[in-house]
Design an enzyme around this catalytic site. Structure first.
Site, PDB file in Angstrom:
ATOM      1  N   VAL A 204      62.671  65.638  18.996  1.00 19.02           N
ATOM      2  CA  VAL A 204      61.219  65.687  18.867  1.00 19.02           C
ATOM      3  C   VAL A 204      60.678  64.266  18.891  1.00 19.02           C
ATOM      4  O   VAL A 204      61.168  63.394  18.171  1.00 19.02           O
ATOM      5  CB  VAL A 204      60.783  66.388  17.562  1.00 19.02           C
ATOM      6  CG1 VAL A 204      59.267  66.297  17.394  1.00 19.02           C
ATOM      7  CG2 VAL A 204      61.229  67.841  17.554  1.00 19.02           C
ATOM      8  N   LYS A 205      59.693  64.049  19.731  1.00 16.66           N
ATOM      9  CA  LYS A 205      59.001  62.764  19.779  1.00 16.66           C
ATOM     10  C   LYS A 205      57.637  62.920  19.132  1.00 16.66           C
ATOM     11  O   LYS A 205      56.874  63.817  19.494  1.00 16.66           O
ATOM     12  CB  LYS A 205      58.854  62.292  21.228  1.00 16.66           C
ATOM     13  CG  LYS A 205      58.067  60.999  21.399  1.00 16.66           C
ATOM     14  CD  LYS A 205      57.989  60.610  22.872  1.00 16.66           C
ATOM     15  CE  LYS A 205      56.997  59.485  23.106  1.00 16.66           C
ATOM     16  NZ  LYS A 205      56.900  59.109  24.541  1.00 16.66           N
TER      17      LYS A 205
END
Length: 294
Positions: A204-205
């Site tokens: 996840v960014k």
């Protein structure tokens, strides 16, 4: 369906307790994945530090020619040995990156409106999994709008990419997008990162914010922090340090590298924080030493 009215406010994130099911693998939440997935994740996350320095230069897919990215063919060769992963579009990779490089690839597979259109939340999947295989991508990056007008189609895009990637052992990177009507609060990022991870994204960014250590602890996959808007170098290094201290497993710097007057030195300074446990003060001193004669 769960009754949201009866959900209690969270109490304890146990931010001082390491993630429980890591096994012997160095990537958070990936111990039970197959060999192919682990191989791709190892190309992204350094096995010694468990962290990564991504360099994002995919901005052109909706912004066109961005300041600092006017000539990718000149910029990328300067930086390629100073980062771990290139986050880019297929067009930029094919035209401006030599195929003999040995870095990870985060391939942008979603696309949507340009900056001319203010509503960026209605994206589509523009690159299929067969193309990702041809590009030898280590993960597929999908913009994900939680709480925006295009949330449902965004989740549909993410789910389709995750499902396609699973067939060929290619991880998915869910990129948390913050629309103009959404605030960058810990409450929002706790919601968005957890939803994207539970839908099956392997990375996840997202952005750094207050209570980041709780966001990182509650997310069962690695979080990579986006650099966001251009900051002064000292300020960007401070943000990088706080992100890693708060539980991030990497930084994805774009503008804070390519819009710096010293992009190579900035990439190296970020790497010192991410991989070598430098403090922001030590990284800033390193940056100054690298640039004082230039």
């Amino acid at each position: 369906m769960a009754d949201k009215e009866g959900i209690k406010i969270e109490k304890n994130y146990y931010t001082d307790v390491p993630f429980k099911t890591n096994g012997n693998f160095h990537v958070k939440g990936a111990a039970n994945l197959d060999w192919g997935m682990k191989k791709h994740l190892t190309n992204i996350f350094n096995p010694k530090s468990g962290n990564t320095v991504m360099f994002a230069f995919d901005h052109g897919y909706f912004m066109g020619s961005v300041s600092g990215l006017e000539r990718l063919d000149i910029l990328i060769p300067q930086l390629i040995d100073h980062v771990d992963v290139l986050m880019a579009t297929r067009g930029a990779l094919r035209t401006c990156v030599k195929p003999n490089f040995r870095k990870g690839i985060a391939l942008r597979v979603s696309a949507g409106s340009s900056m001319i259109n203010e509503d960026l939340s209605h994206e589509l999947v523009s690159v299929d999994v067969e193309e990702a295989i041809r590009m030898n991508a280590d993960c597929m990056a999908v913009q994900t709008f939680i709480g925006a007008d295009g949330q449902l189609s965004s989740i549909d895009n993410l789910s389709k990419v995750i499902n396609a990637g699973a067939r060929y052992s290619i991880p998915t990177l869910g990129v948390i997008a913050v629309g103009k009507n959404m605030e960058r609060t810990s409450q929002y990022f706790k919601l968005a990162t957890r939803i994207v991870a539970e839908l099956g994204a392997h990375i996840v960014k997202t952005y750094y914010c207050d209570d980041f250590e709780e966001i990182a602890a509650a997310c069962p996959v690695p979080i990579v922090v986006a650099g966001g808007k251009k900051l002064a170098e000292k300020e960007a290094l401070a943000m990088a340090y706080k992100s890693i201290q708060g539980g991030a497993r990497g930084l994805d710097m774009g503008r804070n590298i390519f819009q710096s007057h010293h992009p190579v030195a900035m990439a190296d300074a970020i790497g010192k924080i991410v991989h070598y446990k430098y403090t922001d003060k030590e990284a800033w001193e390193f940056f100054q030493e690298k640039t004082k004669s230039k």
